[in-house]
Write a protein that holds these residues in place. Structure first.
Motif, PDB file in Angstrom:
ATOM      1  N   LEU A 111       0.832  -1.195   0.000  1.00 21.49           N
ATOM      2  CA  LEU A 111       0.000   0.000   0.000  1.00 21.49           C
ATOM      3  C   LEU A 111       0.870   1.249   0.000  1.00 21.49           C
ATOM      4  N   MET A 112       0.251   2.361  -0.326  1.00 25.29           N
ATOM      5  CA  MET A 112       0.983   3.624  -0.349  1.00 25.29           C
ATOM      6  C   MET A 112       1.322   4.072   1.074  1.00 25.29           C
ATOM      7  N   ASP A 113       2.210   5.004   1.179  1.00 19.36           N
ATOM      8  CA  ASP A 113       2.619   5.578   2.453  1.00 19.36           C
ATOM      9  C   ASP A 113       1.461   6.385   3.037  1.00 19.36           C
ATOM     10  N   ILE A 114       1.321   6.394   4.352  1.00 19.54           N
ATOM     11  CA  ILE A 114       0.228   7.117   5.018  1.00 19.54           C
ATOM     12  C   ILE A 114       0.288   8.619   4.718  1.00 19.54           C
ATOM     13  N   LYS A 115       1.483   9.153   4.523  1.00 21.04           N
ATOM     14  CA  LYS A 115       1.603  10.583   4.212  1.00 21.04           C
ATOM     15  C   LYS A 115       1.079  10.901   2.815  1.00 21.04           C
ATOM     16  N   GLN A 116       1.159   9.936   1.912  1.00 25.82           N
ATOM     17  CA  GLN A 116       0.574  10.104   0.582  1.00 25.82           C
ATOM     18  C   GLN A 116      -0.938   9.940   0.655  1.00 25.82           C
ATOM     19  N   ALA A 117      -1.390   9.011   1.491  1.00 27.69           N
ATOM     20  CA  ALA A 117      -2.815   8.715   1.596  1.00 27.69           C
ATOM     21  C   ALA A 117      -3.579   9.811   2.350  1.00 27.69           C
ATOM     22  N   ASP A 118      -2.913  10.503   3.255  1.00 25.01           N
ATOM     23  CA  ASP A 118      -3.562  11.553   4.052  1.00 25.01           C
ATOM     24  C   ASP A 118      -2.639  12.772   4.113  1.00 25.01           C
ATOM     25  N   PRO A 119      -2.457  13.445   2.960  1.00 25.53           N
ATOM     26  CA  PRO A 119      -1.454  14.517   2.888  1.00 25.53           C
ATOM     27  C   PRO A 119      -1.700  15.688   3.835  1.00 25.53           C
ATOM     28  N   LYS A 120      -2.943  16.031   4.103  1.00 24.36           N
ATOM     29  CA  LYS A 120      -3.247  17.151   5.003  1.00 24.36           C
ATOM     30  C   LYS A 120      -3.496  16.703   6.440  1.00 24.36           C
ATOM     31  N   GLY A 121      -3.519  15.404   6.679  1.00 24.70           N
ATOM     32  CA  GLY A 121      -3.753  14.894   8.022  1.00 24.70           C
ATOM     33  C   GLY A 121      -5.210  14.982   8.458  1.00 24.70           C
ATOM     34  N   LEU A 122      -6.127  15.111   7.497  1.00 19.89           N
ATOM     35  CA  LEU A 122      -7.545  15.251   7.841  1.00 19.89           C
ATOM     36  C   LEU A 122      -8.104  13.997   8.504  1.00 19.89           C
ATOM     37  N   ILE A 123      -7.752  12.842   7.977  1.00 20.46           N
ATOM     38  CA  ILE A 123      -8.235  11.593   8.552  1.00 20.46           C
ATOM     39  C   ILE A 123      -7.632  11.410   9.945  1.00 20.46           C
ATOM     40  N   ARG A 124      -6.345  11.667  10.067  1.00 18.34           N
ATOM     41  CA  ARG A 124      -5.665  11.547  11.369  1.00 18.34           C
ATOM     42  C   ARG A 124      -6.354  12.410  12.417  1.00 18.34           C
ATOM     43  N   GLU A 125      -6.647  13.649  12.056  1.00 19.76           N
ATOM     44  CA  GLU A 125      -7.291  14.565  13.005  1.00 19.76           C
ATOM     45  C   GLU A 125      -8.712  14.132  13.340  1.00 19.76           C
ATOM     46  N   THR A 159      -7.830   6.473  -5.115  1.00 19.75           N
ATOM     47  CA  THR A 159      -8.616   6.734  -3.914  1.00 19.75           C
ATOM     48  C   THR A 159      -8.879   5.464  -3.121  1.00 19.75           C
ATOM     49  N   GLN A 160      -9.178   4.378  -3.794  1.00 24.17           N
ATOM     50  CA  GLN A 160      -9.448   3.114  -3.102  1.00 24.17           C
ATOM     51  C   GLN A 160      -8.212   2.629  -2.348  1.00 24.17           C
ATOM     52  N   GLU A 161      -7.064   2.782  -2.952  1.00 25.83           N
ATOM     53  CA  GLU A 161      -5.821   2.390  -2.278  1.00 25.83           C
ATOM     54  C   GLU A 161      -5.554   3.299  -1.083  1.00 25.83           C
ATOM     55  N   ALA A 162      -5.841   4.591  -1.233  1.00 22.80           N
ATOM     56  CA  ALA A 162      -5.664   5.530  -0.128  1.00 22.80           C
ATOM     57  C   ALA A 162      -6.596   5.179   1.036  1.00 22.80           C
ATOM     58  N   ILE A 163      -7.827   4.805   0.734  1.00 22.16           N
ATOM     59  CA  ILE A 163      -8.768   4.409   1.787  1.00 22.16           C
ATOM     60  C   ILE A 163      -8.259   3.154   2.503  1.00 22.16           C
ATOM     61  N   ARG A 164      -7.793   2.180   1.731  1.00 19.77           N
ATOM     62  CA  ARG A 164      -7.253   0.959   2.349  1.00 19.77           C
ATOM     63  C   ARG A 164      -6.073   1.281   3.262  1.00 19.77           C
ATOM     64  N   THR A 165      -5.226   2.205   2.824  1.00 21.42           N
ATOM     65  CA  THR A 165      -4.049   2.583   3.603  1.00 21.42           C
ATOM     66  C   THR A 165      -4.439   3.212   4.934  1.00 21.42           C
ATOM     67  N   VAL A 166      -5.372   4.170   4.914  1.00 25.08           N
ATOM     68  CA  VAL A 166      -5.751   4.818   6.179  1.00 25.08           C
ATOM     69  C   VAL A 166      -6.544   3.870   7.073  1.00 25.08           C
ATOM     70  N   LEU A 167      -7.354   3.004   6.483  1.00 21.26           N
ATOM     71  CA  LEU A 167      -8.061   2.011   7.300  1.00 21.26           C
ATOM     72  C   LEU A 167      -7.073   1.095   8.018  1.00 21.26           C
ATOM     73  N   LEU A 168      -6.050   0.684   7.313  1.00 23.69           N
ATOM     74  CA  LEU A 168      -5.032  -0.175   7.917  1.00 23.69           C
ATOM     75  C   LEU A 168      -4.278   0.572   9.015  1.00 23.69           C
ATOM     76  N   ALA A 169      -3.982   1.839   8.781  1.00 25.13           N
ATOM     77  CA  ALA A 169      -3.249   2.634   9.763  1.00 25.13           C
ATOM     78  C   ALA A 169      -4.046   2.842  11.052  1.00 25.13           C
ATOM     79  N   TYR A 170      -5.375   2.898  10.942  1.00 27.71           N
ATOM     80  CA  TYR A 170      -6.216   3.157  12.116  1.00 27.71           C
ATOM     81  C   TYR A 170      -7.112   1.969  12.449  1.00 27.71           C
ATOM     82  N   GLU A 171      -6.654   0.752  12.123  1.00 30.72           N
ATOM     83  CA  GLU A 171      -7.473  -0.436  12.349  1.00 30.72           C
ATOM     84  C   GLU A 171      -7.789  -0.675  13.824  1.00 30.72           C
ATOM     85  N   ALA A 172      -6.990  -0.153  14.722  1.00 35.19           N
ATOM     86  CA  ALA A 172      -7.252  -0.324  16.150  1.00 35.19           C
ATOM     87  C   ALA A 172      -8.508   0.434  16.587  1.00 35.19           C
ATOM     88  N   ALA A 173      -8.896   1.441  15.814  1.00 38.42           N
ATOM     89  CA  ALA A 173     -10.073   2.254  16.141  1.00 38.42           C
ATOM     90  C   ALA A 173     -11.266   1.822  15.293  1.00 38.42           C
TER      91      ALA A 173
END
Length: 93
Positions: free
Chosen positions: A5-19, A48-62
């Motif tokens: 998968l792509m890097d989390i910084k590529q998947a969420d460049p502005k940090g909107l999902i993280r926030e 976009t689908q790959e970006a969604i998979r990346t952020v879902l994987l990054a925050y799977e604990a939540a």
């Protein structure tokens, strides 16, 4: 061997999902609004689908967070065609 998968910084460049995961008591509708802003901030050539998979994987604990549900909805619509076409084709009988 799975696809990387792509890097989390590529998947969420502005940090909107993280926030969004940091906001206590955030609603499902607020998450949908943030997701729309996030999608519009992605580069044009981004998968976009790959970006969604990346952020879902990054925050799977939540997994019980509303944003996780919204992201999963986004993946569930992959490959579906819109229900109605616009323009003259949509009005054509």
């Amino acid at each position: 061997m799975g696809r990387k998968l792509m890097d989390i910084k590529q998947a969420d460049p502005k940090g909107l999902i993280r926030e969004s995961y940091r906001i206590e008591g955030i609603s499902l509708d607020e998450c949908r609004s943030i997701l729309m802003d996030w999608a519009l901030s992605l580069p044009v050539d981004c998968d976009t689908q790959e970006a969604i998979r990346t952020v879902l994987l990054a925050y799977e604990a939540a997994e019980d967070h509303p944003m996780s549900a919204v992201l999963a909805e986004g993946l569930g619509r992959e490959g579906q065609t819109p229900a109605r076409r616009g323009g003259w084709r949509g009005r054509r009988v």
